[in-house]
Scaffold this motif. Structure first.
Motif, PDB file in Angstrom:
ATOM      1  N   UNK A 129       0.812  -1.229   0.000  1.00 52.30           N
ATOM      2  CA  UNK A 129       0.000   0.000   0.000  1.00 52.30           C
ATOM      3  C   UNK A 129       0.839   1.270   0.000  1.00 52.30           C
ATOM      4  N   UNK A 130       2.064   1.184   0.511  1.00 57.22           N
ATOM      5  CA  UNK A 130       2.931   2.369   0.572  1.00 57.22           C
ATOM      6  C   UNK A 130       3.237   2.941  -0.801  1.00 57.22           C
ATOM      7  N   UNK A 131       3.073   2.138  -1.844  1.00 56.02           N
ATOM      8  CA  UNK A 131       3.299   2.645  -3.202  1.00 56.02           C
ATOM      9  C   UNK A 131       2.287   3.720  -3.575  1.00 56.02           C
ATOM     10  N   UNK A 132       1.186   3.807  -2.830  1.00 54.14           N
ATOM     11  CA  UNK A 132       0.161   4.806  -3.110  1.00 54.14           C
ATOM     12  C   UNK A 132       0.390   6.114  -2.360  1.00 54.14           C
ATOM     13  N   UNK A 133       1.411   6.163  -1.529  1.00 53.09           N
ATOM     14  CA  UNK A 133       1.719   7.404  -0.811  1.00 53.09           C
ATOM     15  C   UNK A 133       2.045   8.492  -1.831  1.00 53.09           C
ATOM     16  N   UNK A 134       1.553   9.716  -1.620  1.00 49.46           N
ATOM     17  CA  UNK A 134       1.773  10.764  -2.633  1.00 49.46           C
ATOM     18  C   UNK A 134       3.238  11.088  -2.905  1.00 49.46           C
ATOM     19  N   UNK A 135       4.125  10.804  -1.947  1.00 49.28           N
ATOM     20  CA  UNK A 135       5.548  11.055  -2.175  1.00 49.28           C
ATOM     21  C   UNK A 135       6.316   9.797  -2.554  1.00 49.28           C
ATOM     22  N   UNK A 136       5.643   8.673  -2.732  1.00 49.86           N
ATOM     23  CA  UNK A 136       6.343   7.436  -3.085  1.00 49.86           C
ATOM     24  C   UNK A 136       7.156   7.633  -4.355  1.00 49.86           C
ATOM     25  N   UNK A 137       8.358   7.101  -4.362  1.00 52.86           N
ATOM     26  CA  UNK A 137       9.236   7.269  -5.517  1.00 52.86           C
ATOM     27  C   UNK A 137       8.582   6.767  -6.793  1.00 52.86           C
ATOM     28  N   UNK A 138       7.871   5.656  -6.711  1.00 52.65           N
ATOM     29  CA  UNK A 138       7.270   5.096  -7.924  1.00 52.65           C
ATOM     30  C   UNK A 138       6.135   5.961  -8.464  1.00 52.65           C
ATOM     31  N   UNK A 139       5.632   6.901  -7.668  1.00 56.76           N
ATOM     32  CA  UNK A 139       4.572   7.788  -8.134  1.00 56.76           C
ATOM     33  C   UNK A 139       5.107   9.089  -8.712  1.00 56.76           C
ATOM     34  N   UNK A 140       6.401   9.307  -8.608  1.00 56.09           N
ATOM     35  CA  UNK A 140       6.986  10.539  -9.122  1.00 56.09           C
ATOM     36  C   UNK A 140       6.858  10.597 -10.632  1.00 56.09           C
ATOM     37  N   UNK A 141       6.577  11.776 -11.159  1.00 55.88           N
ATOM     38  CA  UNK A 141       6.656  11.963 -12.605  1.00 55.88           C
ATOM     39  C   UNK A 141       8.090  11.655 -13.026  1.00 55.88           C
ATOM     40  N   UNK A 142       8.258  10.754 -13.982  1.00 56.65           N
ATOM     41  CA  UNK A 142       9.583  10.220 -14.308  1.00 56.65           C
ATOM     42  C   UNK A 142      10.615  11.314 -14.544  1.00 56.65           C
TER      43      UNK A 142
END
Length: 296
Positions: free
Chosen positions: A111-124
């Motif tokens: 679930x941590x992948x959904x955190x707004x600051x998660x690295x995987x959520x960053x605009x590439x």
């Protein structure tokens, strides 16, 4: 600083605190001792790490104080100090975009992948642009990253690999890219021989099953860095990451929170990915013993 080391700059990019020591601690210590300008750039604070033991257990993100990331900055600082030469200012940690810019995404499916600051959520383009800035400012001749699988499949490791490849390409377009890029990997025979030398498995640990620990066939390895003179520093740096790593009393093995034994080898292994071997870098069929081979 020796004449041969003067002007050498090495950048190692890692996803979380402790990755730098597990994969490349001896290499960091060796090149620091040789007078190379070494920088360790970490992408996240490792907020989602699984804590070993009770002392700091309530720092965790899930149901805890969510203070683990800050504590791991301290552990990283201590580890880098252990890897630094005596009598010199210790290497200080650096974080892409500044400490806390991007957050540990956790393992695949967490679930941590959904955190707004998660690295995987960053605009590439955001981490790519930040890394391009480091490459142009520092101008390292050598960059060390991960393989495409992220060593063991961690989403942040895989993204670090992708971001590094894109940033290197962009920096080269700007005329400031590195000469050589390496992937930090484990050599299969080194892993097998290390496991074969195990005398005692600590209580509550277990030996890995066949193929459970990632490794590469020996024929794929292009570069072997002898760290035998720096093993004590690597062991001390591993111990500094105490929330994540336990070092066996023997000093020859360690385990993460899964309690799977892993050997501490006297060499660290790499695959040269850019450029492919060619005569302009003095390439031969033998392994390199220096990340800067062919550059000086």
């Amino acid at each position: 600083m020796t004449g041969s080391a003067a002007g050498r700059r090495l950048l190692l990019v890692h996803a979380h605190p402790d990755d730098e020591t597990i994969m490349t601690g001896g290499t960091i210590a060796r090149y620091l001792a040789e007078g190379v300008d070494v920088r360790v750039l970490t992408f996240t604070l490792g907020e989602e790490g699984e804590v070993i033991g009770d002392e700091w257990a309530q720092l965790v993100a899930d149901g805890g104080a969510d203070q683990l990331g800050g504590f791991r900055i301290l552990e990283l600082s201590r580890a880098l100090a252990e890897l630094s030469p005596d009598g010199q200012p210790p290497l200080r940690p650096e974080f892409l975009g500044g400490a806390g810019r991007w957050r540990d995404s956790g393992m695949a499916g967490a679930p941590s992948a959904n955190h707004p600051r998660a690295l995987v959520r960053a605009a590439f383009d955001e981490p790519v642009g930040a890394l391009v800035g480091v490459l142009t400012e520092f101008a390292p001749q050598v960059v060390v990253s991960y393989d495409a699988s992220g060593t063991y499949g961690h989403p942040d490791h895989k993204l670090v690999h992708e971001v590094t490849a894109a940033a290197v390409a962009r920096a080269r377009e700007l005329g400031s890219g590195p000469v050589k890029v390496y992937e930090s990997v484990t050599e299969r025979s080194a892993l097998e021989s290390g496991l074969a030398r195990v005398v005692t498995v600590p209580d509550n640990w277990r030996m890995p099953q066949d193929g459970e620990l990632p490794s590469y066939p020996d024929a794929d390895i292009t570069t072997e860095i002898d760290i035998s003179g720096y093993l004590a520093r690597k062991v001390a740096a591993l111990a500094a990451h105490a929330t994540q790593v336990t070092v066996a009393a023997s000093g020859t093995e360690y385990a993460l929170s899964n309690n799977i034994l892993q050997p501490i080898a006297s060499a660290e292994h790499f695959i040269l990915t850019e450029p492919e071997r060619h005569e302009s870098l003095g390439a031969t069929d033998t392994r390199e013993s220096d990340l800067f081979a062919g550059i000086d």
